[in-house]
Design a protein around this motif. Structure first.
Motif, PDB file in Angstrom:
ATOM      1  N   HIS A 116      -3.195  -4.504  -1.850  1.00 54.32           N
ATOM      2  CA  HIS A 116      -3.957  -3.291  -1.621  1.00 54.32           C
ATOM      3  C   HIS A 116      -3.761  -2.384  -2.825  1.00 54.32           C
ATOM      4  CE1 HIS A 116      -0.115  -1.503  -0.436  1.00 54.32           C
ATOM      5  NE2 HIS A 116       0.038  -2.460   0.464  1.00 54.32           N
ATOM      6  N   SER A 117      -4.265  -1.175  -2.748  1.00 59.14           N
ATOM      7  CA  SER A 117      -4.306  -0.319  -3.930  1.00 59.14           C
ATOM      8  C   SER A 117      -2.922   0.110  -4.418  1.00 59.14           C
ATOM      9  CB  SER A 117      -5.148   0.930  -3.640  1.00 59.14           C
ATOM     10  OG  SER A 117      -4.597   1.672  -2.565  1.00 59.14           O
ATOM     11  N   GLU A 118      -1.897  -0.001  -3.569  1.00 59.90           N
ATOM     12  CA  GLU A 118      -0.563   0.442  -3.979  1.00 59.90           C
ATOM     13  C   GLU A 118       0.270  -0.665  -4.611  1.00 59.90           C
ATOM     14  OE1 GLU A 118       1.429   2.310  -0.737  1.00 59.90           O
ATOM     15  OE2 GLU A 118      -0.047   3.912  -0.538  1.00 59.90           O
ATOM     16  N   ARG A 119       0.115  -1.882  -4.094  1.00 52.58           N
ATOM     17  CA  ARG A 119       0.934  -2.983  -4.597  1.00 52.58           C
ATOM     18  C   ARG A 119       0.325  -4.312  -4.183  1.00 52.58           C
ATOM     19  NH1 ARG A 119       6.013  -1.652  -0.610  1.00 52.58           N
ATOM     20  NH2 ARG A 119       5.070   0.399  -0.682  1.00 52.58           N
ATOM     21  N   ASP A 158       3.930  -3.769  -8.672  1.00 49.22           N
ATOM     22  CA  ASP A 158       3.942  -2.414  -8.127  1.00 49.22           C
ATOM     23  C   ASP A 158       3.901  -1.414  -9.270  1.00 49.22           C
ATOM     24  OD1 ASP A 158       4.485   0.000  -6.745  1.00 49.22           O
ATOM     25  OD2 ASP A 158       5.644  -1.079  -5.246  1.00 49.22           O
ATOM     26  N   ASP A 195       4.451   1.647  -9.049  1.00 48.71           N
ATOM     27  CA  ASP A 195       5.498   2.641  -8.852  1.00 48.71           C
ATOM     28  C   ASP A 195       6.855   1.991  -9.122  1.00 48.71           C
ATOM     29  OD1 ASP A 195       7.318   4.520  -7.999  1.00 48.71           O
ATOM     30  OD2 ASP A 195       6.244   5.041  -6.170  1.00 48.71           O
ATOM     31  N   ARG A 217       9.819   2.206  -6.621  1.00 50.81           N
ATOM     32  CA  ARG A 217       9.876   1.328  -5.452  1.00 50.81           C
ATOM     33  C   ARG A 217      10.616   0.043  -5.778  1.00 50.81           C
ATOM     34  NH1 ARG A 217       4.586   2.897  -2.856  1.00 50.81           N
ATOM     35  NH2 ARG A 217       3.585   1.841  -4.606  1.00 50.81           N
ATOM     36  N   ARG A 222      11.958   6.016   0.678  1.00 56.09           N
ATOM     37  CA  ARG A 222      10.622   6.596   0.714  1.00 56.09           C
ATOM     38  C   ARG A 222      10.171   6.901   2.138  1.00 56.09           C
ATOM     39  NH1 ARG A 222       7.713   6.044  -3.984  1.00 56.09           N
ATOM     40  NH2 ARG A 222       5.771   6.040  -2.809  1.00 56.09           N
ATOM     41  N   GLU A 273      11.618   0.465   0.981  1.00 57.02           N
ATOM     42  CA  GLU A 273      11.683   1.690   1.779  1.00 57.02           C
ATOM     43  C   GLU A 273      13.110   2.019   2.232  1.00 57.02           C
ATOM     44  OE1 GLU A 273       8.875   3.345   2.157  1.00 57.02           O
ATOM     45  OE2 GLU A 273       7.631   1.778   1.278  1.00 57.02           O
ATOM     46  N   TRP A 282      -3.742   4.877   7.703  1.00 57.08           N
ATOM     47  CA  TRP A 282      -3.367   4.185   6.464  1.00 57.08           C
ATOM     48  C   TRP A 282      -3.787   2.725   6.531  1.00 57.08           C
ATOM     49  CZ3 TRP A 282      -0.777  -0.031   4.792  1.00 57.08           C
ATOM     50  CH2 TRP A 282      -0.414  -0.081   3.424  1.00 57.08           C
ATOM     51  N   HIS A 287      -6.569   0.771   4.073  1.00 60.69           N
ATOM     52  CA  HIS A 287      -6.087  -0.255   3.150  1.00 60.69           C
ATOM     53  C   HIS A 287      -6.490  -1.666   3.584  1.00 60.69           C
ATOM     54  CE1 HIS A 287      -3.683   3.155   1.793  1.00 60.69           C
ATOM     55  NE2 HIS A 287      -3.496   2.493   0.675  1.00 60.69           N
TER      56      HIS A 287
END
Length: 248
Positions: free
Chosen positions: A10-13, A26, A28, A31, A102, A175, A226, A230
């Motif tokens: 998905h758009s985050e990872r 990732d 970020d 993370r 997180r 997380e 969310w 996603h």
């Protein structure tokens, strides 16, 4: 040549599997840092870190199979679920990690976030008002003082692997941080209430089942938007919307 399997994207990872190697991409870096650090600290089975080259982390596959999937019956034995409970207790007894994690939020922040999300779910017609109102009431029991423990923070059953009746590995530690230990137990048993007794037996201490049920409602209410945005379907049989309906 091994095929490339897209495990999640998905758009985050994104996570890819090539043979016995998982590649986690990732953007970020924090993370990835948190995940590697957590796996080095916990006294439970975790994947071997093969190499890191930001934004990619390569880890070895753990043996065995996932404990199950949300929306599907688990084929793992009651003994395996009990073993998972014991391993989670071992995690929670570990000294607190230096990172907050997180997923960490205090009670006031959680309550405010929950109120905003509930209003959006109703206003946008995502869920019926009575379903949201009832589960917001149930969720209130989770918003009580707790003693922070070293928590995984996203202990979904797809992140827990068993080999027979033994835990062979727990994955996806991005997380991880201090948190409510009952949140981990609730995430683990979300949609699989029939295995809660086995997990608690392995955990081996008094657990407030009403708080676990409250976390089921709270996590589901916060996750639905969310998930939808996603590309996931929280209304699939046995998933988050059904979890909320089970509290009516």
């Amino acid at each position: 040549m091994d095929e490339v399997e897209v495990v999640v994207a998905h758009s985050e990872r994104a996570t890819l599997r090539v043979g016995d190697v998982f590649l986690k991409v990732d953007a970020d870096q924090a993370r990835i840092d948190a995940e590697v650090e957590a796996m080095a600290l916990v006294p439970v089975p975790t994947p071997e870190v093969l190499w890191r080259k930001p934004p990619v982390l390569a880890i070895a596959a753990v043996p065995g199979t996932a404990l199950g999937r949300l929306g599907e019956p688990s084929t793992a034995s009651p003994a395996a679920w009990t073993a998972v409970g014991a391993v989670v207790r071992k995690l929670h007894e570990t000294s607190l990690p230096p990172r907050l994690g997180r997923a960490f939020r205090g009670r006031d922040e959680l309550a405010a976030e929950l109120d905003v999300e509930c209003e959006r779910l109703v206003t946008n017609g995502v869920l019926p008002a009575d379903l949201v109102t009832r589960n917001r009431e149930v969720a209130e029991a989770a918003l009580r003082p707790w003693t922070p423990a070293f928590t995984h923070g996203d202990l979904q059953i797809v992140h827990v692997f068993v080999d027979g009746d033994e835990v062979s590995g727990i994955i996806d530690w991005s997380e991880a941080g201090p948190g409510d230990p009952l949140y981990d137990l609730a995430t683990l048993t979300l949609g699989h209430e029939e295995h809660l007794e086995d997990v608690v037996a392995g955990y081996g201490t008094d657990v407030d089942l009403d708080v676990i049920r409250a976390w089921w409602s709270l996590r589901s209410l916060l996750a639905i938007r969310w998930l939808t945005e996603h590309g996931f379907d929280p209304s699939a049989p046995g998933c988050e919307v059904d979890v909320l309906k089970s509290r009516m």
